[in-house]
Design a protein around this motif. Structure first.
Motif, PDB file in Angstrom:
ATOM      1  N   VAL A 104      11.603  23.000  67.707  1.00 24.56           N
ATOM      2  CA  VAL A 104      11.455  22.232  66.321  1.00 24.56           C
ATOM      3  C   VAL A 104      12.599  22.730  65.481  1.00 24.56           C
ATOM      4  CG1 VAL A 104      10.305  21.477  64.055  1.00 24.56           C
ATOM      5  CG2 VAL A 104       9.224  21.396  66.382  1.00 24.56           C
ATOM      6  N   LEU A 105      13.563  22.056  64.801  1.00 23.28           N
ATOM      7  CA  LEU A 105      14.648  22.525  63.963  1.00 23.28           C
ATOM      8  C   LEU A 105      14.210  22.363  62.599  1.00 23.28           C
ATOM      9  CD1 LEU A 105      17.851  20.878  65.691  1.00 23.28           C
ATOM     10  CD2 LEU A 105      16.625  22.825  66.347  1.00 23.28           C
ATOM     11  N   VAL A 106      14.414  23.551  61.742  1.00 20.82           N
ATOM     12  CA  VAL A 106      14.090  23.631  60.595  1.00 20.82           C
ATOM     13  C   VAL A 106      15.225  23.994  59.814  1.00 20.82           C
ATOM     14  CG1 VAL A 106      12.448  24.781  58.980  1.00 20.82           C
ATOM     15  CG2 VAL A 106      12.031  24.722  61.082  1.00 20.82           C
ATOM     16  N   PRO A 107      16.319  22.923  59.412  1.00 15.16           N
ATOM     17  CA  PRO A 107      17.541  23.354  58.865  1.00 15.16           C
ATOM     18  C   PRO A 107      17.403  23.642  57.393  1.00 15.16           C
ATOM     19  CG  PRO A 107      17.371  20.995  59.216  1.00 15.16           C
ATOM     20  CD  PRO A 107      16.178  21.567  59.928  1.00 15.16           C
ATOM     21  N   GLY A 108      18.103  24.622  56.931  1.00 12.51           N
ATOM     22  CA  GLY A 108      18.172  24.883  55.463  1.00 12.51           C
ATOM     23  C   GLY A 108      18.785  23.631  54.563  1.00 12.51           C
ATOM     24  N   VAL A 109      18.125  22.676  53.885  1.00  9.99           N
ATOM     25  CA  VAL A 109      18.753  21.661  53.133  1.00  9.99           C
ATOM     26  C   VAL A 109      18.942  21.810  51.800  1.00  9.99           C
ATOM     27  CG1 VAL A 109      18.104  19.898  54.905  1.00  9.99           C
ATOM     28  CG2 VAL A 109      16.512  20.637  53.241  1.00  9.99           C
ATOM     29  N   VAL A 110      18.470  23.165  51.266  1.00  7.33           N
ATOM     30  CA  VAL A 110      18.795  23.614  49.888  1.00  7.33           C
ATOM     31  C   VAL A 110      19.317  25.092  50.003  1.00  7.33           C
ATOM     32  CG1 VAL A 110      17.262  22.060  48.561  1.00  7.33           C
ATOM     33  CG2 VAL A 110      16.470  24.323  49.427  1.00  7.33           C
ATOM     34  N   ASP A 111      20.461  25.370  49.169  1.00  8.36           N
ATOM     35  CA  ASP A 111      20.920  26.643  48.934  1.00  8.36           C
ATOM     36  C   ASP A 111      20.369  27.508  48.266  1.00  8.36           C
ATOM     37  OD1 ASP A 111      23.349  28.315  48.972  1.00  8.36           O
ATOM     38  OD2 ASP A 111      23.078  28.184  47.033  1.00  8.36           O
ATOM     39  N   THR A 112      20.251  28.770  48.502  1.00  7.68           N
ATOM     40  CA  THR A 112      19.345  29.787  47.814  1.00  7.68           C
ATOM     41  C   THR A 112      20.203  30.765  47.116  1.00  7.68           C
ATOM     42  OG1 THR A 112      19.286  31.008  49.661  1.00  7.68           O
ATOM     43  CG2 THR A 112      17.267  29.486  49.343  1.00  7.68           C
ATOM     44  N   THR A 113      21.588  30.682  47.199  1.00  5.77           N
ATOM     45  CA  THR A 113      22.374  31.465  46.102  1.00  5.77           C
ATOM     46  C   THR A 113      22.853  31.226  44.833  1.00  5.77           C
ATOM     47  OG1 THR A 113      24.280  30.877  47.563  1.00  5.77           O
ATOM     48  CG2 THR A 113      22.784  32.786  48.479  1.00  5.77           C
ATOM     49  N   THR A 114      22.782  29.687  44.768  1.00  2.49           N
ATOM     50  CA  THR A 114      23.428  29.288  43.436  1.00  2.49           C
ATOM     51  C   THR A 114      22.341  28.238  42.728  1.00  2.49           C
ATOM     52  OG1 THR A 114      24.062  26.771  44.290  1.00  2.49           O
ATOM     53  CG2 THR A 114      25.505  28.894  44.501  1.00  2.49           C
ATOM     54  N   ASN A 115      22.463  28.070  41.268  1.00  3.46           N
ATOM     55  CA  ASN A 115      21.503  27.232  40.655  1.00  3.46           C
ATOM     56  C   ASN A 115      21.765  25.854  40.392  1.00  3.46           C
ATOM     57  OD1 ASN A 115      19.476  29.304  38.965  1.00  3.46           O
ATOM     58  ND2 ASN A 115      21.651  30.440  39.450  1.00  3.46           N
ATOM     59  N   PHE A 116      22.655  25.411  41.295  1.00  4.56           N
ATOM     60  CA  PHE A 116      22.832  24.031  41.598  1.00  4.56           C
ATOM     61  C   PHE A 116      21.413  23.309  41.951  1.00  4.56           C
ATOM     62  CE2 PHE A 116      27.457  24.705  41.668  1.00  4.56           C
ATOM     63  CZ  PHE A 116      27.841  23.572  40.812  1.00  4.56           C
ATOM     64  N   VAL A 117      20.817  22.502  41.619  1.00  2.00           N
ATOM     65  CA  VAL A 117      19.721  21.776  42.284  1.00  2.00           C
ATOM     66  C   VAL A 117      20.240  20.691  43.045  1.00  2.00           C
ATOM     67  CG1 VAL A 117      17.442  20.433  41.947  1.00  2.00           C
ATOM     68  CG2 VAL A 117      18.254  22.438  40.324  1.00  2.00           C
ATOM     69  N   ILE A 144      19.848  13.941  66.065  1.00  4.15           N
ATOM     70  CA  ILE A 144      19.945  14.823  67.091  1.00  4.15           C
ATOM     71  C   ILE A 144      18.619  14.825  68.133  1.00  4.15           C
ATOM     72  CG2 ILE A 144      20.688  16.980  68.008  1.00  4.15           C
ATOM     73  CD1 ILE A 144      22.324  17.288  65.543  1.00  4.15           C
ATOM     74  N   VAL A 145      17.451  15.431  67.397  1.00  2.00           N
ATOM     75  CA  VAL A 145      16.312  15.696  68.207  1.00  2.00           C
ATOM     76  C   VAL A 145      15.167  14.596  67.707  1.00  2.00           C
ATOM     77  CG1 VAL A 145      17.144  18.011  68.514  1.00  2.00           C
ATOM     78  CG2 VAL A 145      15.549  17.567  66.465  1.00  2.00           C
ATOM     79  N   GLY A 146      15.217  13.866  66.947  1.00  4.42           N
ATOM     80  CA  GLY A 146      14.227  12.965  66.467  1.00  4.42           C
ATOM     81  C   GLY A 146      13.396  13.642  65.416  1.00  4.42           C
ATOM     82  N   ALA A 147      13.068  12.913  64.551  1.00  5.94           N
ATOM     83  CA  ALA A 147      12.229  13.259  63.396  1.00  5.94           C
ATOM     84  C   ALA A 147      11.021  14.080  63.559  1.00  5.94           C
ATOM     85  CB  ALA A 147      11.736  11.758  62.392  1.00  5.94           C
ATOM     86  N   GLU A 148      10.273  13.783  64.765  1.00  3.95           N
ATOM     87  CA  GLU A 148       9.239  14.547  65.010  1.00  3.95           C
ATOM     88  C   GLU A 148       9.571  16.179  65.263  1.00  3.95           C
ATOM     89  OE1 GLU A 148      10.547  13.309  68.871  1.00  3.95           O
ATOM     90  OE2 GLU A 148      10.219  12.255  66.848  1.00  3.95           O
ATOM     91  N   ARG A 149      10.810  16.369  65.461  1.00  5.86           N
ATOM     92  CA  ARG A 149      11.046  17.893  65.593  1.00  5.86           C
ATOM     93  C   ARG A 149      12.164  18.274  64.775  1.00  5.86           C
ATOM     94  NH1 ARG A 149      13.898  17.758  71.421  1.00  5.86           N
ATOM     95  NH2 ARG A 149      13.908  19.693  70.927  1.00  5.86           N
ATOM     96  N   VAL A 150      11.878  18.064  63.465  1.00  4.67           N
ATOM     97  CA  VAL A 150      12.724  18.441  62.256  1.00  4.67           C
ATOM     98  C   VAL A 150      11.733  18.646  61.147  1.00  4.67           C
ATOM     99  CG1 VAL A 150      14.485  18.171  60.427  1.00  4.67           C
ATOM    100  CG2 VAL A 150      14.839  17.195  62.901  1.00  4.67           C
ATOM    101  N   ILE A 151      11.947  19.744  60.400  1.00  2.00           N
ATOM    102  CA  ILE A 151      11.220  20.171  59.264  1.00  2.00           C
ATOM    103  C   ILE A 151      12.175  20.585  58.229  1.00  2.00           C
ATOM    104  CG2 ILE A 151       9.535  21.842  58.092  1.00  2.00           C
ATOM    105  CD1 ILE A 151       8.020  21.928  61.032  1.00  2.00           C
ATOM    106  N   ALA A 152      11.952  19.913  57.080  1.00  2.00           N
ATOM    107  CA  ALA A 152      13.009  20.612  55.915  1.00  2.00           C
ATOM    108  C   ALA A 152      12.540  21.775  55.511  1.00  2.00           C
ATOM    109  CB  ALA A 152      12.731  19.594  54.669  1.00  2.00           C
ATOM    110  N   GLY A 153      13.661  22.746  55.299  1.00  2.00           N
ATOM    111  CA  GLY A 153      13.649  24.070  54.953  1.00  2.00           C
ATOM    112  C   GLY A 153      14.500  24.557  54.194  1.00  2.00           C
ATOM    113  N   SER A 154      14.761  25.667  53.731  1.00  2.00           N
ATOM    114  CA  SER A 154      15.825  26.442  52.813  1.00  2.00           C
ATOM    115  C   SER A 154      16.688  27.207  53.417  1.00  2.00           C
ATOM    116  CB  SER A 154      14.885  27.016  51.620  1.00  2.00           C
ATOM    117  OG  SER A 154      14.174  28.165  52.152  1.00  2.00           O
ATOM    118  N   ASP A 155      17.759  27.578  52.912  1.00  2.00           N
ATOM    119  CA  ASP A 155      18.685  28.233  53.899  1.00  2.00           C
ATOM    120  C   ASP A 155      18.207  29.738  53.881  1.00  2.00           C
ATOM    121  OD1 ASP A 155      20.745  26.789  54.246  1.00  2.00           O
ATOM    122  OD2 ASP A 155      22.206  27.631  52.848  1.00  2.00           O
ATOM    123  N   CYS A 156      17.695  30.384  52.990  1.00  2.00           N
ATOM    124  CA  CYS A 156      16.921  31.618  52.773  1.00  2.00           C
ATOM    125  C   CYS A 156      15.716  31.687  51.998  1.00  2.00           C
ATOM    126  CB  CYS A 156      18.125  32.797  52.482  1.00  2.00           C
ATOM    127  SG  CYS A 156      19.128  33.122  54.022  1.00  2.00           S
TER     128      CYS A 156
END
Length: 377
Positions: free
Chosen positions: A302-315, A331-343
């Motif tokens: 399951v891919l958990v890409p960072g979809v928000v940055d963690t080094t700047t104060n842009f929202v 790429i892999v289908g919605a059932e194999r993706v979780i939304a995460g943060s960069d760090c």
């Protein structure tokens, strides 16, 4: 309809009360242990409440009680003393005026990094069990159904707490893997997902191994994954998350190794969930690596890409978050993706580039973007 779940990398901003207690312990000062424990319980409760309020599905304790994601092991394991040499990332060395500015402005966190000077053995799981209890009580209180807890990988420990005892790097990694095994198993036995923090698979390329070629570094990274997988021998893969990154700091990052080079190494980790950076400007383009090498991604990942940055104060705008997620669902289908943060948002106690209130605003944007992407599936 498939709903894209939300999570993050683990650490969250700590309150000043918590930071004061952690640094009192760090400096070896006398402090009230009962008051310390009470402060951690209170802070974890609030941290979980705010995650749930922001729309995070898979929550953590924010690493509240830890000085940092890697060096906390010095407090829970024997064999560490003295101080390790500091080695700035190679990209910052290329821009010395920026490095000086970071140091002058307090942009380099101050905390102990002892060497490994003796046999590494667990002091017991007492501190971990307190962390687990705090998280589970808070989850029950605020209706969070799923949680995870961070733990340092053998490789990242070897990066920050360098070896002065074992006869070789390989022997040190093996000892760390054996020592950390019980921690990993305890977290999963408690019904939580285990997240292994593995910046050693990318960050250490331009910190500890800058003199090597990419190919030579990849062989070292492979040995780190082998040690990690050994430690996970008794842990079900479905309960394991691995996070890889190039260093959670705002900087040029011109020395970062490409995701394409470490991609095969990441795929060898015994983990169902793979967390990685895709929001910062140096790695946002690398979603194409996953697109072009889809055949190399095992079907059970399951891919958990960072979809928000963690080094700047842009929202981030929720629409941008949704677009980032849709690249991976395609790429892999919605059932194999979780939304995460960069760090993480609180990698070190008392240090974080992102304002605490903005950190939770970013998590709210992450959740809103995941809802947008889910609605469009």
């Amino acid at each position: 309809m498939t709903t894209i779940a939300t999570t993050h990398v683990g650490s969250l901003p700590r309150t000043q009360k918590v930071v004061d207690f952690i640094f009192a312990r760090e400096r070896g000062e006398d402090y009230d242990t009962a008051a310390f424990d009470a402060a951690m319980t209170e802070a974890v409760d609030e941290t979980v409440r705010r995650q749930v309020e922001a729309g995070v599905d898979i929550v953590s304790d924010g690493e509240t009680s830890k000085i940092s994601y890697a060096t906390y092991v010095k407090d829970r394991y024997t064999g560490f003393s003295g101080d390790s040499p500091r080695n700035a990332p190679a990209d910052l060395k290329q821009f010395p005026t920026f490095l000086e500015r970071l140091a002058r402005e307090g942009g380099t966190p101050k905390y102990a990094r002892p060497m490994c000077t003796g046999e590494v053995r667990s002091k017991g799981q007492g501190e971990l069990e307190k962390d687990i209890a705090n998280l589970k009580v808070a989850m029950a209180a605020h209706g969070a159904e799923r949680g995870f807890m961070n733990a340092a990988s053998p490789g990242v420990i070897s990066l920050f707490l360098q070896n002065q005892h074992y006869p070789s790097r390989e022997a040190y990694l093996a000892a760390l893997a054996d020592a950390m095994r019980a921690e990993y198993e305890t977290i999963v036995a408690a019904g939580l997902d285990l997240q292994l923090d593995c910046p050693d698979l990318a960050l250490s390329r331009h910190m500890l191994f800058a003199d090597l070629s990419d190919a030579e570094f990849v062989r070292i990274a492979e040995s780190h994954v082998e040690a990690l997988n050994h430690a996970l021998e008794n842990v079900p893969q479905d309960s394991v998350r691995v996070h890889i990154c190039w260093g959670n700091y705002e900087g040029p990052h011109v020395c970062d190794i490409d995701m394409a080079a470490v991609f095969p190494v990441l795929m060898k980790a015994k983990a169902r969930y793979l967390l990685f950076e895709t929001s910062n400007p140096r790695h946002a383009h690398e979603w194409t690596v996953f697109r072009d090498r889809k055949a190399e991604i095992p079907d059970d990942r399951v891919l958990v890409p960072g979809v928000v940055d963690t080094t700047t104060n842009f929202v981030e705008h929720p629409e941008l978050v949704a677009q980032r997620l849709e690249r991976f669902t395609g790429i892999v289908g919605a059932e194999r993706v979780i939304a995460g943060s960069d760090c993480g948002f609180g990698t070190f106690a008392g240090f974080g580039a992102v304002d605490p209130e903005i950190a939770y605003a970013k998590l709210g944007a992450l959740a809103a973007g995941a809802r947008l992407a889910s609605d469009r599936l």
